[in-house]
Write an enzyme that holds these catalytic residues in place. Structure first.
Site, mmCIF file in Angstrom:
data_model
loop_
_atom_site.group_PDB
_atom_site.id
_atom_site.type_symbol
_atom_site.label_atom_id
_atom_site.label_comp_id
_atom_site.label_asym_id
_atom_site.label_seq_id
_atom_site.Cartn_x
_atom_site.Cartn_y
_atom_site.Cartn_z
ATOM 1 N N LYS A 168 0.767 -1.302 -0.088
ATOM 2 C CA LYS A 168 0.026 0.132 0.029
ATOM 3 C C LYS A 168 0.975 1.312 0.003
ATOM 4 O O LYS A 168 0.725 2.127 -0.807
ATOM 5 C CB LYS A 168 -0.897 0.037 1.200
ATOM 6 C CG LYS A 168 -1.922 1.121 1.442
ATOM 7 C CD LYS A 168 -2.766 1.447 0.222
ATOM 8 C CE LYS A 168 -3.507 2.896 0.426
ATOM 9 N NZ LYS A 168 -4.467 2.930 1.366
ATOM 10 N N LYS A 236 0.902 12.031 5.466
ATOM 11 C CA LYS A 236 1.096 10.969 6.497
ATOM 12 C C LYS A 236 1.794 9.601 5.646
ATOM 13 O O LYS A 236 2.380 9.068 5.986
ATOM 14 C CB LYS A 236 0.238 10.612 7.178
ATOM 15 C CG LYS A 236 0.079 9.398 8.331
ATOM 16 C CD LYS A 236 -0.579 7.913 7.817
ATOM 17 C CE LYS A 236 -2.143 8.334 7.647
ATOM 18 N NZ LYS A 236 -2.533 7.074 7.019
#
Length: 292
Positions: A168, A236
């Site tokens: 991911k 993030k």
């Protein structure tokens, strides 16, 4: 079987609603936003009455949360209240090291944790066509695959715990780097004076096309920067990818540059806007507007 679902935001909300509609099991939900809970109970979910109650009564738990710190806090509560044999799927974008640590902590209590981040964006979450990648026990993946298919179009078992989080982070690094260079390229085109609509048409039908380019041109270049995937969350995610590169000794040549652009965007106050608002850094610095 009772399914618990924690985190009903932009991605978690539609995934949960598709899960409710796609399985013949009771789904109980928890979120800090009452409106998010109401949107899920409207299609058949039940409010859990708190995280501890959800953990105590659920056989399978899904978490979809903004940051690793949120996941750690929720998993700590799950560990304190869930019964042995509970299976937890973390749909969040997380650091592989964090997932492995939480996996070990839950395993000591007889609770299984699999990392199961998703990709495809909000629109595909709504239509249940997102990709879910899973790291962890393959037998548990196979056992719960139909449940995952209720809210996703593709399910991929990647490998051991943490491997899906690696996949991911790499995926998100690629799309964010593509979007960053798209912002730069479109600004060059604007200042060079060419027809921006034709430039977009050329790139979308040429070798420069990408998911990131299409996101930029569909949103920021139309003046729409309402958050779909918030820039703060992109920052993030890319930060986690850069950290992962550092951990493995990979020279950071592209990722850190895109991260610096996102950091500038946050510094200019764009963190709560859509990720494509990184274009506004160029617009602000050059006092121009890039539109198609």
């Amino acid at each position: 079987m009772r399914i618990g679902y924690v985190g009903l935001g932009n991605m978690g909300g539609p995934m949960c609603r598709n899960l409710v509609k796609g399985v013949n099991h009771e789904v109980v939900v928890h979120d800090l936003d009452p409106a998010a809970i109401a949107a899920c109970t409207a299609v058949g979910a039940r409010p859990a009455g708190g995280l501890a109650a959800l953990a105590e009564s659920s056989d399978v738990i899904f978490t979809s949360l903004p940051t690793p710190k949120h996941v750690e806090a929720v998993v700590e509560e799950i560990a304190a209240h869930a019964k042995p044999g509970t299976v937890v799927f973390d749909l969040s974008t997380n650091a592989p090291a964090v997932i492995r640590r939480l996996h070990a902590a839950l395993a000591a209590k007889g609770i299984a944790l699999l990392d199961a981040p998703v990709t495809g964006g909000v629109a595909r979450a709504v239509e249940a066509s997102i990709v879910v990648m899973v790291g962890g026990d393959e037998a548990l993946f196979d056992q719960h695959r139909a449940m995952l298919a209720a809210f996703s179009g593709t399910q991929v078992h990647v490998g051991p715990v943490g491997s899906a989080s690696v996949a991911k982070l790499i995926n998100n690094m690629l799309v964010l780097c593509n979007m960053a260079v798209a912002a730069e390229g479109m600004t060059i085109g604007r200042l060079a004076g060419i027809d921006m609509g034709k430039l977009v048409q050329i790139v979308q039908n040429g070798s420069g096309d990408s998911f990131g380019f299409r996101g930029l041109t569909a949103r920021a270049m139309k003046g729409d920067v309402a958050p779909s995937f918030a820039l703060d969350l992109a920052y993030k995610d890319l930060g986690l990818a850069v950290d992962l590169a550092t951990e493995h000794g990979v020279p950071g040549l592209m990722g850190p540059q895109a991260l610096a652009l996102l950091r500038m965007a946050r510094g200019l106050g764009f963190g709560g806007l859509d990720t494509s608002a990184m274009l506004k850094v160029y617009e602000t610095l050059l006092n121009t507007e890039v539109r198609a």
